[in-house]
Design an enzyme around this catalytic site. Structure first.
Site: not given
Lengths: 288, 288
Positions: A124-126
């Site tokens: 959910s977090c690049g």
């Protein structure tokens, strides 16, 4: 702790297509910048310091953000656990107010090994996986060539096509969707998830598993907003065209523009905004 | 690789308040469960295996999700880098299809030290910091007491009050908001961010910095959907009441219910759905 800036939005020049007409206007997008949280504490052999988190956030209330994050993770349990919160001013550190240093009270137990064991990244977090703010740039990506363009009216039809294909959304209202369309508007792939980044990971992963690591002919349609992380993931798969139903962030616009990627926001039946990569939209009567 | 389940939604019993009337109905929420990604590779001294990510996702297309995540992080660059993707069947591992094992090809360089250096958590993900699926439970949290209740009509007014107070949203359409209201509907705090978890971290962090680690009298209003992570963060601060404009996920409902927290979804001017903690809503004519 001192007063800090509060800058929630950024002005960007865009091309707007609405009801068949083009206009060049200034649009306001939500500011998005990375924030690195560093922890300083008294270890058994002296003062220790370590970067423990990087998050993409809207600047403003950065001290509150760092404190709330540490509280949620159980690293601090009260105000008394914190001696100081400040923007990092280490020697050689450019002061961009994007690094917050939290100093813990003496005696507060903090085991950095716990971070190594327990802190994992998430799709959910690049931005996870980037050790420093400098490493933010997408590695190994070149500017995307503009090999094709599409009619604006075709784009306006895509959000409805995505919604009609969503099997779960109509029943729960709770899922993000990432859809891949061909240049002539045919739906090729659709993935849904509670997490918007997961939906895109599923879509790109299905192509990788099928032997395709590049998707140069596709139009990616996102059911929600376009963040930095989503643009980054699309760039890794060489997707040249993103059409988002929601708003883009400032960093998403910056990244797309830097790599020649087309980024549209607020795509509706009667129009859309072009934030980057206008060359892939056929705009016979576009201004400028 | 084998076929996998695809279960996008879950049915839950809810109490619905709409246009002044109550009803007990079954509602469908988006399924949300943790997925752990494990990597297996040939190290210099034999086969190594390691858990590298935990993400909250909607079950289905799990192999694609794991592959897309590894591709986005640059750990695999093509289909050939992967020998196998499967649900983990390690001895003693309960087979819940929530752990995916990706086996890399021999010769593919993978340095686990890179993970320790480069993979950070982020406040956009509450599950970060949990080493295993078993560690998901909120540590040290007790069931919230039901010390007060509010009129349903008061709740219906909160989303508009939140929107009107949002200074940035009206201009960008791109920011999530987390607002704290008193029991009689007064806005106490409002924080905005491109990341919904950041907005809540800012709100809770501002209280921690002011010396308050518990917010037992507040109603938390969220501009979007209610995920597991947001419920978890609110529980850490002992916030007993969440009113979300969007839909909750299945795990958010489960967590709120388990800790006696009130969780409302689809809060609008004419009504809302009660997913958990009905005791904090005054429902004189509620069924059941």
């Amino acid at each position: 702790m001192t007063a800090e800036r509060a800058t929630g939005n950024v002005s960007v020049p865009i091309t707007r297509f609405r009801a068949g007409a083009w206009s060049a206007v200034e649009d306001t997008v939500a500011a998005e910048e990375p924030l690195e949280v560093r922890l300083r504490w008294q270890g058994p052999s002296g003062v220790e310091q370590r970067s423990i988190a990087v998050t993409m956030r809207t600047p403003g209330s950065d001290f509150e953000l760092a404190t709330g994050f540490l509280f949620g993770e159980g690293i601090v349990r009260s105000r008394e656990d914190i001696i100081d919160v400040s923007y990092c001013t280490d020697a050689g550190e450019e002061q961009l107010q994007n690094v917050v240093l939290v100093t813990l009270r003496p005696g507060l137990t903090f085991d950095p090994a716990r971070l190594e064991r327990n802190f994992y990244t998430t799709s959910s977090c690049g931005i996870c996986g980037k050790a420093t703010l400098e490493a933010l740039e997408v590695q190994g990506c070149e500017v995307l060539p503009a090999e094709w363009a599409v009619q604006p009216y075709l784009i306006c039809l895509l959000p409805r096509a995505l919604r009609e294909a969503q099997v779960v959304f109509s029943r729960t209202g709770g899922l993000h969707a990432a859809g891949l369309f061909s240049r002539d508007g045919a739906l090729l792939d659709l993935f849904e998830d509670v997490g918007r980044h997961n939906a895109l990971d599923k879509l790109i992963g299905s192509h990788v598993l099928a032997g395709q690591t590049r998707i140069p002919g596709g139009i990616l349609v996102l059911s929600g907003r376009a963040s930095f992380e989503l643009v980054q993931k699309a760039l890794m798969a060489r997707i040249p065209f993103i059409a988002a139903v929601g708003a883009p962030s400032s960093l998403a616009v910056q990244l797309a523009d830097g790599f020649g990627q087309t980024l549209l926001g607020f795509v509706r039946e009667d129009g859309f905004n072009i934030y980057a990569g206008r060359q892939r939209i056929e705009t016979p009567r576009a201004p400028g």
